[in-house]
Design a protein around this motif. Structure first.
Motif, mmCIF file in Angstrom:
data_model
loop_
_atom_site.group_PDB
_atom_site.id
_atom_site.type_symbol
_atom_site.label_atom_id
_atom_site.label_comp_id
_atom_site.label_asym_id
_atom_site.label_seq_id
_atom_site.Cartn_x
_atom_site.Cartn_y
_atom_site.Cartn_z
ATOM 1 N N LEU A 87 91.063 17.937 110.310
ATOM 2 C CA LEU A 87 91.149 17.095 109.114
ATOM 3 C C LEU A 87 92.252 16.051 109.212
ATOM 4 O O LEU A 87 92.337 15.162 108.354
ATOM 5 C CB LEU A 87 91.371 17.964 107.872
ATOM 6 N N ASP A 90 91.129 12.575 108.754
ATOM 7 C CA ASP A 90 90.670 12.084 107.451
ATOM 8 C C ASP A 90 91.345 10.769 107.048
ATOM 9 O O ASP A 90 90.666 9.741 106.873
ATOM 10 C CB ASP A 90 90.882 13.180 106.400
ATOM 11 N N SER A 94 89.499 6.957 107.064
ATOM 12 C CA SER A 94 89.316 6.232 105.802
ATOM 13 C C SER A 94 90.172 4.966 105.765
ATOM 14 O O SER A 94 89.726 3.920 105.271
ATOM 15 C CB SER A 94 89.635 7.143 104.613
ATOM 16 N N THR A 165 83.057 19.880 110.665
ATOM 17 C CA THR A 165 84.216 19.327 109.959
ATOM 18 C C THR A 165 84.489 17.900 110.406
ATOM 19 O O THR A 165 84.686 16.991 109.583
ATOM 20 C CB THR A 165 85.462 20.200 110.207
ATOM 21 N N VAL A 169 83.865 14.498 107.915
ATOM 22 C CA VAL A 169 84.933 13.569 107.554
ATOM 23 C C VAL A 169 84.538 12.141 107.908
ATOM 24 O O VAL A 169 84.749 11.199 107.130
ATOM 25 C CB VAL A 169 86.251 13.960 108.253
ATOM 26 N N TYR A 170 83.934 11.966 109.074
ATOM 27 C CA TYR A 170 83.518 10.627 109.518
ATOM 28 C C TYR A 170 82.446 10.051 108.599
ATOM 29 O O TYR A 170 82.544 8.898 108.145
ATOM 30 C CB TYR A 170 83.013 10.708 110.955
ATOM 31 N N GLN A 172 81.650 10.886 105.485
ATOM 32 C CA GLN A 172 82.068 10.623 104.109
ATOM 33 C C GLN A 172 82.962 9.379 104.045
ATOM 34 O O GLN A 172 82.919 8.617 103.075
ATOM 35 C CB GLN A 172 82.762 11.833 103.498
ATOM 36 N N ASN A 319 87.883 15.144 98.133
ATOM 37 C CA ASN A 319 87.530 14.382 99.333
ATOM 38 C C ASN A 319 87.164 12.948 98.987
ATOM 39 O O ASN A 319 87.537 12.013 99.708
ATOM 40 C CB ASN A 319 86.375 15.069 100.062
#
Length: 473
Positions: A87, A90, A94, A165, A169-170, A172, A319
C-alpha cells in the motif's frame, strides 16, 4: 508538534467551504460517492468472504467457529504487514495521476507487483509458524488444531492477496473501479460453492441436487481452501482488466527498480505497522476471549464479523478520500486536498451512523445471520451493542488515516494506533475483562476506548496539516 498550523476553528472550516461554493461541495461529495461507491461495494463483497466462512462454519459448533475466528485474525495480522508495504504505492500512484504522470504510476504498479511476489514466501512462513504456536498461548487443544488446519487451507491465498492489493490500488487511482466489484462478486460465488463442497463434502453435493461421490467433508480446512480458490479467481478478474486497459505487462516493468521499490517500502512500512497494530489488537482480543471459553471466542467472532462488514463501508470511503486528496496534492492544490479530506470524514461518519442504529436496535437479529447456537448468541449480543457505540469513531479514524495517506503522511496513523491500542486499549481491556471480571464485554470496552482515542488524534492531525506538509512524494 511545533511544525504544524493551529487547529482550524469550525467557523474557519465553514468559511473555507462557503468560499469554494455549494456547487463545489456537492461536486466533491459526488466525486467521493462516484469513486467510493464501487470501491466500497468491492470491499463489502470481499468482507462477505469471511462473513460466509463464519456463517457456514458456525453450523459446525462453537469450537469450529472460534477456530475460524482466531485463524482469520492471525492470518490477517500477518498478511496486513506485507499488504501495508504494498500500500506504500497508494499515495505514489494517486499523486502521479494528479500530476498527469502516467508512466510513473505504471512503473510503481510493476515494482509493487514484484515486491508482492518477493514478500509472499516470508509471509507464508510466518503464517505456518503462527499456526504451529497457537496452542502455546492458552487456547484449548481442539480449537488450536482447527486453527492450524484453517490457516494451512488459507496459505495459498497469500500470493493472489498481495497481487490483488497492488492491482486494486492502481485501478482505483486511475478511476477504473468496476472490475474491483466484479472480481469480488466472482470471488464470492467461488467461495460459497467451495465452502459448501469442501466443508460438507457429499452433503454439499446433495445440497446442489447431485449424487454422492465419496467427497470428504474437510470442515475448517475446507473453508480455508475455498477462500484460497476465491482469491485466485479475484486476481484473475482484476489482472484481465489491467491487461484489457493497459496492455500486456512487460517483462522490463517487473525488473528491479531499486529507487521506486525503496520509495514504496519507505511509504508502506508505516502503513503496514499501522495495520498490524490495529488488526493485531482485535486478534489479541480474540485470544483473550479464547481464554474465557470457546463460546466467548465464538461470540467475539460473530460481533467482529458484523462490525467488520460495516467497517468496509468506511474503508471504501477512506480509499476514495485518499485518492482524491492524493490527486489534489499531485496537482499542487493543498486547499482542495484539505477540503476533500474533511468532507470524506464527515460523510463517512454520517454513513456509519446508520450501522450504529442497526446494531443498537436489532443485535440478536444481526447475530442470527451468523449462528443459530444459543450459547454463541448469548455471548455475541452484548458485544454487538458495544459495536454500535464505536461505529462513528471507527469510521472517522479510518478515513482520517486515508486522508493523511493521500497527503503523504503515513506515520501519524501508525503512531496513533500503536499508542492508542497498546499503551491504552489493550491494558484497559485486560483490566476490565479479567481484573474487574467483565469478561468479553470488558475486553470490547477497552477496544472501544482505544478507537475513540485514535480517531480523535487522527482527525486533529489532518486538520493541522499545513500546505507545506501536503507535498508530492
Amino acid at each position: 508538534m511545533s511544525d504544524v498550523a493551529p487547529i482550524p476553528s469550525a467557523s474557519r472550516i465553514v468559511d473555507a467551504t462557503e468560499a469554494e461554493g455549494p456547487r463545489s461541495m456537492r461536486a466533491q461529495l459526488r466525486e467521493i460517492a462516484a469513486l467510493g461507491g464501487p470501491i466500497t461495494l468491492s470491499f463489502v463483497a470481499n468482507q462477505l468472504l469471511g462473513f460466509v466462512d463464519t456463517a457456514m462454519v458456525g453450523r459446525l459448533g462453537a469450537t469450529a467457529l472460534a477456530a475460524v475466528g482466531i485463524g482469520n485474525g492471525i492470518f490477517f495480522s500477518v498478511t496486513v504487514l506485507f499488504m501495508g508495504l504494498i500500500l506504500g504505492m497508494d499515495p505514489l500512484v494517486s499523486q502521479a495521476e494528479g500530476a498527469g504522470d502516467r508512466a510513473r504510476s505504471r512503473a510503481v504498479l510493476g515494482q509493487a507487483a514484484r515486491l508482492g511476489l518477493l514478500l509472499s514466501l516470508p509471509c507464508m512462513a510466518l503464517i505456518v509458524l503462527a499456526g504451529l504456536l497457537v496452542g502455546r498461548v492458552g487456547i484449548d487443544p481442539e480449537t488450536s488444531r482447527n486453527v492450524l488446519h484453517f490457516m494451512l487451507g488459507r496459505l495459498l491465498n497469500v500470493v493472489p492477496f498481495l497481487l490483488v492489493t497492488a492491482c486494486r490500488v492502481y485501478l482505483q487511482a486511475r478511476g477504473h473501479t468496476r472490475a474491483l466489484v466484479w472480481s469480488a462478486i466472482w470471488a464470492n460465488v467461488t467461495n460459497v460453492i467451495g465452502n459448501i463442497l469442501l466443508i460438507y463434502g457429499d452433503e454439499g453435493l446433495v445440497y446442489f441436487g447431485l449424487p454422492r461421490i465419496g467427497l470428504p467433508s474437510l470442515g475448517v480446512l475446507g473453508s480455508g481452501l475455498a477462500s484460497s480458490l476465491a482469491a485466485v479467481v479475484s486476481f484473475g478478474v482484476i489482472f484481465r482488466e489491467i491487461v484489457r486497459r493497459e496492455g500486456v505487462v512487460r517483462a522490463e516493468e517487473l525488473r528491479a527498480d531499486r529507487e521506486t521499490t525503496r520509495a514504496i517500502v519507505r511509504v508502506g512500512w508505516p502503513i503496514g505497522t499501522h495495520l498490524l497494530a490495529e488488526v493485531g489488537a482485535f486478534s489479541i482480543a480474540g485470544v483473550f476471549a479464547g481464554w474465557i471459553s470457546p463460546q466467548a471466542a465464538a461470540g467475539h467472532q460473530v460481533a467482529l464479523s458484523l462490525a467488520s462488514l460495516s467497517f468496509t463501508i468506511a474503508l471504501g470511503m477512506s480509499n476514495a478520500t485518499s485518492v482524491l486528496v492524493g490527486r489534489a496534492v499531485g496537482r499542487g492544490d493543498p486547499t482542495g486536498a484539505r477540503h476533500a479530506g474533511l468532507l470524506g470524514i464527515v460523510a463517512t461518519c454520517a454513513v456509519m451512523g446508520l450501522s450504529a442504529v442497526v446494531f443498537a436496535a436489532a443485535p440478536a437479529v444481526c447475530a442470527r445471520i451468523l449462528t443459530d447456537k444459543p450459547d454463541v448468541l448469548e455471548a455475541a449480543v452484548p458485544l454487538i451493542r458495544i459495536a454500535a457505540i464505536f461505529q462513528l469513531a471507527d469510521g472517522a479514524q479510518v478515513v482520517a488515516a486515508g486522508a493523511l495517506r493521500g497527503a503523504g503522511d503515513t506515520t501519524s496513523a501508525r503512531n496513533a494506533n500503536v499508542l492508542g491500542y497498546y499503551a491504552f486499549g489493550i491494558p484497559l481491556a485486560l483490566l476490565l475483562g479479567f481484573a474487574v471480571h467483565m469478561g468479553a464485554v470488558g475486553i470490547w470496552w477497552g477496544l472501544t476506548a482505544a478507537l475513540f482515542a485514535v480517531a480523535s488524534a487522527l482527525v486533529i492531525r489532518f486538520a493541522r496539516l499545513t500546505p507545506a506538509q501536503m507535498k508530492r512524494i
